[in-house]
Motif scaffolding. Sequence first.
Motif, PDB file in Angstrom:
ATOM      1  N   ASP A  58      -7.028   0.968   8.147  1.00  0.00           N
ATOM      2  CA  ASP A  58      -8.236   0.540   7.292  1.00  0.00           C
ATOM      3  C   ASP A  58      -7.540   0.360   5.816  1.00  0.00           C
ATOM      4  O   ASP A  58      -8.231  -0.538   5.249  1.00  0.00           O
ATOM      5  CB  ASP A  58      -9.245   1.952   7.061  1.00  0.00           C
ATOM      6  CG  ASP A  58      -9.940   2.101   8.453  1.00  0.00           C
ATOM      7  OD1 ASP A  58      -9.748   0.931   9.118  1.00  0.00           O
ATOM      8  OD2 ASP A  58     -10.640   2.978   8.634  1.00  0.00           O
ATOM      9  N   GLU A  86      -6.197  -3.256   5.488  1.00  0.00           N
ATOM     10  CA  GLU A  86      -7.157  -4.209   5.756  1.00  0.00           C
ATOM     11  C   GLU A  86      -7.929  -4.287   4.566  1.00  0.00           C
ATOM     12  O   GLU A  86      -8.539  -5.402   4.133  1.00  0.00           O
ATOM     13  CB  GLU A  86      -7.884  -3.865   6.947  1.00  0.00           C
ATOM     14  CG  GLU A  86      -7.301  -4.079   8.406  1.00  0.00           C
ATOM     15  CD  GLU A  86      -7.810  -3.781   9.589  1.00  0.00           C
ATOM     16  OE1 GLU A  86      -9.168  -3.218   9.472  1.00  0.00           O
ATOM     17  OE2 GLU A  86      -7.478  -3.918  10.614  1.00  0.00           O
ATOM     18  N   THR A  87      -8.290  -3.288   3.657  1.00  0.00           N
ATOM     19  CA  THR A  87      -9.114  -3.274   2.690  1.00  0.00           C
ATOM     20  C   THR A  87      -8.247  -4.180   1.471  1.00  0.00           C
ATOM     21  O   THR A  87      -8.785  -4.889   1.026  1.00  0.00           O
ATOM     22  CB  THR A  87      -9.382  -1.868   1.972  1.00  0.00           C
ATOM     23  OG1 THR A  87      -9.842  -1.054   3.098  1.00  0.00           O
ATOM     24  CG2 THR A  87      -9.674  -1.905   0.561  1.00  0.00           C
ATOM     25  N   GLU A 132      -8.492  -7.929   2.612  1.00  0.00           N
ATOM     26  CA  GLU A 132      -9.840  -8.559   2.304  1.00  0.00           C
ATOM     27  C   GLU A 132      -9.872  -8.731   0.774  1.00  0.00           C
ATOM     28  O   GLU A 132     -10.611  -9.446   0.481  1.00  0.00           O
ATOM     29  CB  GLU A 132     -10.874  -7.626   2.718  1.00  0.00           C
ATOM     30  CG  GLU A 132     -10.919  -7.348   4.322  1.00  0.00           C
ATOM     31  CD  GLU A 132     -11.713  -6.159   4.906  1.00  0.00           C
ATOM     32  OE1 GLU A 132     -12.439  -5.674   3.854  1.00  0.00           O
ATOM     33  OE2 GLU A 132     -11.941  -6.152   5.718  1.00  0.00           O
ATOM     34  N   ALA A 133      -9.102  -7.821  -0.313  1.00  0.00           N
ATOM     35  CA  ALA A 133      -9.287  -8.128  -1.461  1.00  0.00           C
ATOM     36  C   ALA A 133      -8.582  -9.230  -2.069  1.00  0.00           C
ATOM     37  O   ALA A 133      -8.768  -9.441  -3.249  1.00  0.00           O
ATOM     38  CB  ALA A 133      -8.948  -6.785  -2.270  1.00  0.00           C
ATOM     39  N   THR A 186       0.868  -1.311   0.068  1.00  0.00           N
ATOM     40  CA  THR A 186       0.200   0.074   0.023  1.00  0.00           C
ATOM     41  C   THR A 186       0.858   1.184   0.093  1.00  0.00           C
ATOM     42  O   THR A 186       0.357   2.262  -0.773  1.00  0.00           O
ATOM     43  CB  THR A 186      -0.898  -0.032   1.256  1.00  0.00           C
ATOM     44  OG1 THR A 186      -1.708  -1.337   1.056  1.00  0.00           O
ATOM     45  CG2 THR A 186      -1.900   1.118   1.054  1.00  0.00           C
TER      46      THR A 186
END
Length: 321
Positions: free
Chosen positions: A312, A315-316, A319-320, A297
Amino acid sequence: MANDVLIAGETLIDFIPERAGPLEDVAGFERRPGGAPANVAVALARLDEPPLFWTRVGADPFGRYLEQTLADCGLPDRFVTRDGEAKTTLAFVTHDETGDREFSFYRDGTADTRLEPGRIGDETLADCEWVHAGGVTLAGGSSRTATLELLERAAAAGCTTSFDPNWRPELWPNEETFASVARDVLAHVDVCFATVDELELLGETGESSTDIARAVIGDVAAQAHTVFVTRGSEGAIAVADDDAPWPADTVSHSGFAVETVDTTGAGDAFVAGAIAALRAGHTLADAVAFSNAVAATATTTRGAMAALPTRDAVETLLEAE
């Protein structure tokens, strides 16, 4: 909030080029806050775990800018020292077309070379669970002694200690000196974060990254029980032995496919992710995945510190997957 992590090392100014190519062909640069330990400290703060940070900046405009930046990022100023006799370090970054970078340092006698031994008291170390330092402050000045002394005392106090060699050829007279000093540090370090090239400079060899990591752990001169081998866009490998406070394991993660803009600070983001995950009780496998997500990221925006992600955002990406 308790500050039970202490990060130690340089804070400096990165000048980011307006385009890829050699420095002599670049006309414009953008000022950005940087320094590997500073990036680790800010990354932890972005992950909602602000640590104590021990650093030294000049009493000049760049130093004042860095002090304000650290404060704005939520880091306490307890161990942020202003040096009235030395300037703040500058680093000019060179990018190639893939986003990889090299550094040109202006660091002769600057503030971050002048950390002083004994600045961190026993009472502070008694309250710390984890102490992390990087390799740039080992390159010269009183900071070498101060960094080594801190890690020795932190290990003796029962803190988990970690180290990123952060090999920067311009700062060292030769590879042999770097390797000798780094190996002295590893005698007081529980967790090592390094690239394959850095570990090979330390004399560790093997058929694979896993072999190299195991060689570090197996070295009688090293205290390390856990080694993370970072491999850029190919992800990372981690090895922990039976002395680790988390289950012994050998794991790998291939990383995340993101649109890379700038890799500056990605390794520092990885370190912060690993510290946060391991302190939270995650397995080694989950820690490597989380660390890779933090690092990936961080590559999607220009600059080092400015690109460090929030929890956040990390974690996005997880999750993807």
